[in-house]
Design an enzyme around this catalytic site. Sequence first.
Site, PDB file in Angstrom:
ATOM      1  N   TYR A  31      49.268  41.282  50.812  1.00  0.00           N
ATOM      2  CA  TYR A  31      49.818  42.474  50.058  1.00  0.00           C
ATOM      3  C   TYR A  31      50.880  43.095  51.080  1.00  0.00           C
ATOM      4  CZ  TYR A  31      47.427  45.598  53.346  1.00  0.00           C
ATOM      5  OH  TYR A  31      46.870  46.366  54.486  1.00  0.00           O
ATOM      6  N   ARG A  50      57.592  39.001  55.661  1.00  0.00           N
ATOM      7  CA  ARG A  50      56.411  38.915  56.169  1.00  0.00           C
ATOM      8  C   ARG A  50      55.601  38.353  54.994  1.00  0.00           C
ATOM      9  NH1 ARG A  50      54.231  44.299  58.592  1.00  0.00           N
ATOM     10  NH2 ARG A  50      54.374  44.956  56.365  1.00  0.00           N
ATOM     11  N   ARG A  97      33.914  30.134  41.442  1.00  0.00           N
ATOM     12  CA  ARG A  97      33.781  30.580  42.819  1.00  0.00           C
ATOM     13  C   ARG A  97      33.250  28.995  43.609  1.00  0.00           C
ATOM     14  NH1 ARG A  97      30.222  31.515  46.775  1.00  0.00           N
ATOM     15  NH2 ARG A  97      30.671  33.221  48.270  1.00  0.00           N
ATOM     16  N   HIS A  99      34.494  27.460  47.863  1.00  0.00           N
ATOM     17  CA  HIS A  99      35.190  27.645  49.059  1.00  0.00           C
ATOM     18  C   HIS A  99      36.445  26.898  49.098  1.00  0.00           C
ATOM     19  CE1 HIS A  99      31.486  29.899  49.940  1.00  0.00           C
ATOM     20  NE2 HIS A  99      32.188  30.358  51.179  1.00  0.00           N
ATOM     21  N   LYS A 143      48.704  39.755  56.612  1.00  0.00           N
ATOM     22  CA  LYS A 143      48.418  40.945  56.032  1.00  0.00           C
ATOM     23  C   LYS A 143      47.561  40.714  54.696  1.00  0.00           C
ATOM     24  CE  LYS A 143      50.847  45.352  54.946  1.00  0.00           C
ATOM     25  NZ  LYS A 143      50.013  46.248  55.428  1.00  0.00           N
ATOM     26  N   GLU A 175      46.072  47.977  68.245  1.00  0.00           N
ATOM     27  CA  GLU A 175      46.601  48.639  67.387  1.00  0.00           C
ATOM     28  C   GLU A 175      45.911  49.689  66.668  1.00  0.00           C
ATOM     29  OE1 GLU A 175      48.374  46.309  64.121  1.00  0.00           O
ATOM     30  OE2 GLU A 175      46.143  45.177  63.975  1.00  0.00           O
ATOM     31  N   LEU A 199      49.262  43.365  63.606  1.00  0.00           N
ATOM     32  CA  LEU A 199      49.905  43.033  62.299  1.00  0.00           C
ATOM     33  C   LEU A 199      51.277  43.240  62.829  1.00  0.00           C
ATOM     34  CD1 LEU A 199      50.158  42.622  59.192  1.00  0.00           C
ATOM     35  CD2 LEU A 199      50.750  44.880  59.029  1.00  0.00           C
TER      36      LEU A 199
HETATM   37  C1  PLP Z   1      46.507  46.829  60.876  1.00  0.00           C
HETATM   38  C2  PLP Z   1      48.150  47.407  60.635  1.00  0.00           C
HETATM   39  N1  PLP Z   1      48.760  47.363  61.719  1.00  0.00           N
HETATM   40  C3  PLP Z   1      50.138  47.785  61.556  1.00  0.00           C
HETATM   41  C4  PLP Z   1      50.546  48.304  60.499  1.00  0.00           C
HETATM   42  C5  PLP Z   1      51.765  48.808  60.074  1.00  0.00           C
HETATM   43  O1  PLP Z   1      52.759  47.687  59.546  1.00  0.00           O
HETATM   44  P1  PLP Z   1      53.898  48.477  58.702  1.00  0.00           P
HETATM   45  O2  PLP Z   1      54.728  49.174  59.793  1.00  0.00           O
HETATM   46  O3  PLP Z   1      54.627  47.137  58.315  1.00  0.00           O
HETATM   47  O4  PLP Z   1      53.583  49.105  57.556  1.00  0.00           O
HETATM   48  C6  PLP Z   1      49.560  48.201  59.187  1.00  0.00           C
HETATM   49  C7  PLP Z   1      50.080  48.592  57.705  1.00  0.00           C
HETATM   50  O5  PLP Z   1      49.466  48.679  57.046  1.00  0.00           O
HETATM   51  C8  PLP Z   1      48.347  47.785  59.413  1.00  0.00           C
HETATM   52  O6  PLP Z   1      47.483  47.781  58.413  1.00  0.00           O
END
Ligand code: PLP
Length: 276
Positions: A31, A50, A97, A99, A143, A175, A199
């Site tokens: 997403y 991304r 369903r 895997h 993501k 993060e 991320l």
């Molecule tokens: C775990 C995580 N880290 C960092 C970010 C920040 O990413 P972005 O700047 O692309 O929104 C997000 C955004 O949803 C996130 O879920």
Amino acid sequence: MIVYVNGQWLEDTEATVSFQDRAFVFADAVYEVLHIYNGALFKLDLHQERLQKGLDTLRIPYRANDLKPVFDELLKRNPGVQRGSLYVQVSRGAAPRAHGLPKLKEPTIVAYVKPFQPDLRIWEQGGRAVLVEDLRWQMCHVKTTGLLLNCMAKEEALERGCDDAIFHRGEIVTEASASNLFIVKNGTLLTHPNGPWILPGITRHVVIELARKEGIPVEEVQFTKADLLAADELFLTGTLSEVAPYVEVDGQKIGNGQVGPVTRRIQEAFRSETGV
Ligand SMILES: Cc1ncc(COP(=O)(O)O)c(C=O)c1O
């Protein structure tokens, strides 16, 4: 609100997907969340790039660029959204369903926009965070919709009377629950390097570029919880959190407990970049 589901434009109350959808059963989906400033999508190209990487990693056969007409139409059909967010999710699709990854031709695509107003309290005064052990998987750079540990970390922060959770793997700070993290030490910005533990945030990328333009040095390096607590300043970055100062972690003040001058410069540079 008019939403997009698999080629159809529907009232949100009418929109449905199959109970066999692999997003629902396996979090087999990626997403993006984009920020809408002045009716336009911010950094669309970076979000598409991304998303494409995520689709390729999960081997979902879909071209992220094909979403552009959907996004344009969404903005047209929801004309009141001058400041808002766009959510888009692509799952492998619906199948009985099992895997193994089924070779489905039709991914499930859901997209919608909604109005958004930033949290000015955190932007102006700074937020408070807690440290939470990062028990997520080793593919945090993808993501996917598998965000349960992010949700549980955020909930822990809220239950402890704070605004967000900062993840650490052992001593290393990674993060936050839905944002990347920067500390300021002696005028230099430090942030965890891209890789499987974070991320690769779009806002993180924009902030690094803006900081370098401003002449503020940036180092993409690992640092520890002790470094975080001894930092001069701390801020989080994200599509919706933007540049969010944090002034307290686990009840300890960061720097003098006030939003610092480097953070303010980055916030200002970011505000001009977004045009609001
Ligand atoms: C775990 C995580 N880290 C960092 C970010 C920040 O990413 P972005 O700047 O692309 O929104 C997000 C955004 O949803 C996130 O879920």
